[in-house]
Scaffold this active site. Structure first.
Site, short mmCIF file in Angstrom:
data_model
loop_
_atom_site.label_atom_id
_atom_site.label_comp_id
_atom_site.label_asym_id
_atom_site.label_seq_id
_atom_site.Cartn_x
_atom_site.Cartn_y
_atom_site.Cartn_z
N ARG A 282 -30.98 -105.07 23.48
CA ARG A 282 -29.77 -104.91 22.61
C ARG A 282 -30.30 -105.28 21.17
O ARG A 282 -31.18 -105.96 21.07
CB ARG A 282 -28.53 -105.86 23.17
CG ARG A 282 -28.18 -105.67 24.19
CD ARG A 282 -27.10 -107.05 24.75
NE ARG A 282 -26.39 -106.65 25.98
CZ ARG A 282 -26.80 -107.24 27.08
NH1 ARG A 282 -27.96 -108.12 27.07
NH2 ARG A 282 -26.29 -107.08 28.32
N LYS A 307 -26.84 -111.83 26.35
CA LYS A 307 -25.23 -112.03 26.91
C LYS A 307 -25.06 -112.65 28.17
O LYS A 307 -25.81 -112.48 29.09
CB LYS A 307 -24.79 -110.42 27.00
CG LYS A 307 -23.51 -110.32 26.76
CD LYS A 307 -22.90 -108.68 26.87
CE LYS A 307 -21.44 -108.34 26.52
NZ LYS A 307 -21.35 -106.88 26.82
N HIS A 413 -27.51 -99.02 19.63
CA HIS A 413 -27.05 -99.18 21.10
C HIS A 413 -27.51 -97.80 21.93
O HIS A 413 -27.50 -97.75 23.06
CB HIS A 413 -25.77 -99.49 21.34
CG HIS A 413 -25.46 -100.29 22.36
ND1 HIS A 413 -26.23 -101.74 22.57
CD2 HIS A 413 -24.82 -100.34 23.80
CE1 HIS A 413 -25.58 -102.04 23.74
NE2 HIS A 413 -24.94 -101.45 24.32
N ARG A 416 -30.68 -98.08 23.68
CA ARG A 416 -30.49 -98.87 24.97
C ARG A 416 -29.96 -98.02 26.18
O ARG A 416 -30.41 -97.93 27.15
CB ARG A 416 -29.71 -100.21 24.73
CG ARG A 416 -29.43 -100.87 25.95
CD ARG A 416 -28.65 -102.20 25.56
NE ARG A 416 -27.80 -102.89 26.66
CZ ARG A 416 -28.45 -103.63 27.82
NH1 ARG A 416 -29.67 -104.13 27.39
NH2 ARG A 416 -27.84 -104.06 28.44
N HIS A 439 -27.74 -106.57 33.24
CA HIS A 439 -26.25 -106.58 33.59
C HIS A 439 -25.97 -107.51 34.93
O HIS A 439 -26.69 -107.65 35.74
CB HIS A 439 -26.05 -105.14 34.04
CG HIS A 439 -25.84 -104.33 32.96
ND1 HIS A 439 -25.72 -102.77 33.00
CD2 HIS A 439 -25.70 -104.35 31.57
CE1 HIS A 439 -25.91 -102.19 32.07
NE2 HIS A 439 -25.73 -103.17 30.94
N TYR A 448 -24.55 -95.18 34.04
CA TYR A 448 -25.72 -94.47 33.46
C TYR A 448 -25.96 -93.33 34.69
O TYR A 448 -26.80 -92.30 34.07
CB TYR A 448 -26.88 -95.15 33.24
CG TYR A 448 -26.84 -95.79 32.05
CD1 TYR A 448 -26.64 -95.71 30.79
CD2 TYR A 448 -26.60 -97.41 32.27
CE1 TYR A 448 -26.26 -96.43 29.92
CE2 TYR A 448 -26.19 -98.38 31.20
CZ TYR A 448 -26.09 -97.84 30.03
OH TYR A 448 -26.20 -98.66 29.07
#
Length: 467
Positions: A282, A307, A413, A416, A439, A448
């Site tokens: 990120r 995150k 982003h 990414r 994630h 994706y």
């Protein structure tokens, strides 16, 4: 005890506080301290408590060092009032209340650096932090501060004690100010779920905010009530929610990314852009990268406190090894020059700074992508070399995309997104990609797979069959 008798009990308790000269706006804290004591011994009736119960409770609280002197005095007085005025048990009048109050004075009013910083929060925010980025917020801040200065101060204390980022601090403070203005500066204690719902609906209906913005406002308000007022609301507050659009991520082709890199003319920004694509980082993960996080022997980067406050490891592309070494060498020479001039400090978490007082001047903690100059920390007032501002890379990526004529909405982003999509195209399993992206849930990574599935794209158009 029934709900009605409980209500009468605490109403009577509040009335008794007047004998102690306790101001009305802080009475609720004495009630909370008394409730906390009762909860600590919930398996024993209050009338059965002896002096040992109170002695042990106060000893535990004193040794925990969680309270400042003024807070611990509140705890003592709250319990004293409970037993001497409400229950009027025989031992309470001979208990060593005064000795405990004297003992409270041995605590400092500011047991943590975060609390000391927060005492000056009004000035630091006005000078460098929250208001510098938004001139229109100055009048709003002063308006709310004139009525609720203590709430603002304690909100920021609670945020800093949890080591939230300065971005979160600014965001939560901003939403509290707006919430108060919407409710005509009423005391938050007197507001309820309906007031919160009305504010959140106002944001959607009148301000047309996105679902993520509305969610952030809700989080900020819930944080204030939960941690500042110690009041819980139902998480299922009913209000009109902004619909979250179902958008697919913007993905660049390998050719587009190659051309994008060719038009980034700043060496440091080029390394950062390649890390975003090459490691799936990120933007802020890349910006906050430190020398200690780069492991050349194992060819990996440790991304810390990402995150969800989780660490993860990503591989360093072979093609970037020499570039990263060169960049860290530049940081080393720049850091030596800073030290020679009496500078060389860098921000590190407060707990780490207390444990290792000299760490802030060590090379290992310096940012891999530092800012050009020394700047004043808006929280502590200390002059340090911070990391580069993320807007520099954002502008460079957008500018590069415009120069090569990419019509897609390209931002940092997107690199990414492209990293994840290209890995799946290359045959890597989705669990591996999930780990690399950090994630928490594989369902987030599943978005994706649209590149692989392409539903409907392989259908022949009826227009083609005409010819």
């Amino acid at each position: 005890m029934t709900e009605l008798s409980k209500s009468r009990f605490w109403d009577n308790y509040i009335t008794k506080t007047k004998r102690y000269g306790i101001k009305s706006h802080v009475v609720r804290w004495y009630v909370k301290h008394a409730e906390d004591y009762i909860k600590a011994y919930s398996d024993t009736r209050l009338m059965e408590h002896s002096a040992d119960f109170v002695q042990n409770y106060l000893s535990e609280k004193y040794c925990s060092k969680r309270f400042d002197a003024w807070q611990f005095r509140q705890v003592i007085v709250a319990i004293k009032l409970l037993f001497t005025e409400m229950l009027m048990v025989s031992w309470s009048h001979s208990f060593a209340w005064d000795d405990w109050l004297q003992k409270a004075d041995t605590l400092s009013d500011g047991n943590s650096k975060s609390r000391l910083d927060a005492v000056q929060i009004d000035e630091s925010v006005l000078e460098q932090g929250f208001l510098e980025k938004n001139r229109s917020a100055k009048s709003l801040f002063k308006l709310v501060h004139s009525c609720h200065a203590e709430y603002i101060k304690r909100l920021i204390i609670e945020i800093r004690l949890r080591q939230y980022s300065i971005r979160t601090e600014h965001a939560y403070l901003s939403w509290f100010l707006r919430f108060e203005k919407f409710n005509q500066l009423k005391d938050p204690v007197d507001l309820n779920e309906m007031h919160i719902a009305s504010f959140l609906e106002f944001l959607v209906i009148e301000r047309k905010v996105s679902s993520s913005t509305q969610a952030q406002a809700l989080n900020a308000i819930m944080f204030f009530y939960r941690h500042v007022l110690h009041k819980e609301f139902s998480e299922a507050i009913e209000f009109t929610r902004s619909k979250k659009p179902k958008r697919l991520p913007v993905v660049l082709s390998r050719t587009e990314i190659k051309h994008l890199f060719e038009y980034i003319d700043n060496d440091m920004l080029l390394i950062m852009a390649k890390l975003l694509y090459g490691c799936g980082m990120r933007l802020m993960e890349c910006v906050r990268l430190r020398v200690i996080d780069v492991d050349f022997d194992y060819r990996q980067i440790i991304i810390r406190q990402a995150k969800g406050r989780k660490d993860r490891v990503v591989p360093v592309p072979d093609i970037l090894m020499d570039d990263l070494r060169s960049q860290i060498n530049k940081v080393m020479f720049e850091h030596k020059a800073d030290l020679a001039q009496g500078n060389g400090r860098v921000y590190i978490p407060e707990a780490l700074a207390r444990k290792y007082p000299n760490a802030e001047k060590e090379l290992r903690w310096q940012y891999v992508f530092p800012a050009r100059g020394i700047s004043k920390d808006p929280r502590s007032g200390i002059y340090r070399r911070h990391h580069i501002n993320e807007s520099s890379l954002q502008r460079q990526v957008k500018k590069s995309a415009d120069r090569i004529g990419i019509s897609k909405k390209v931002n940092c982003h997107s690199l990414r997104h492209s990293f994840a999509t290209h890995l799946l195209e290359s045959g890597y399993d989705i669990r591996t990609v999930q780990e690399l992206l950090g994630h928490a849930d594989v369902s987030t990574t599943m978005i994706y797979t649209h590149v692989l599935n392409k539903p409907g794209v392989s259908v022949n158009s009826p227009l083609d069959s005409l010819y």
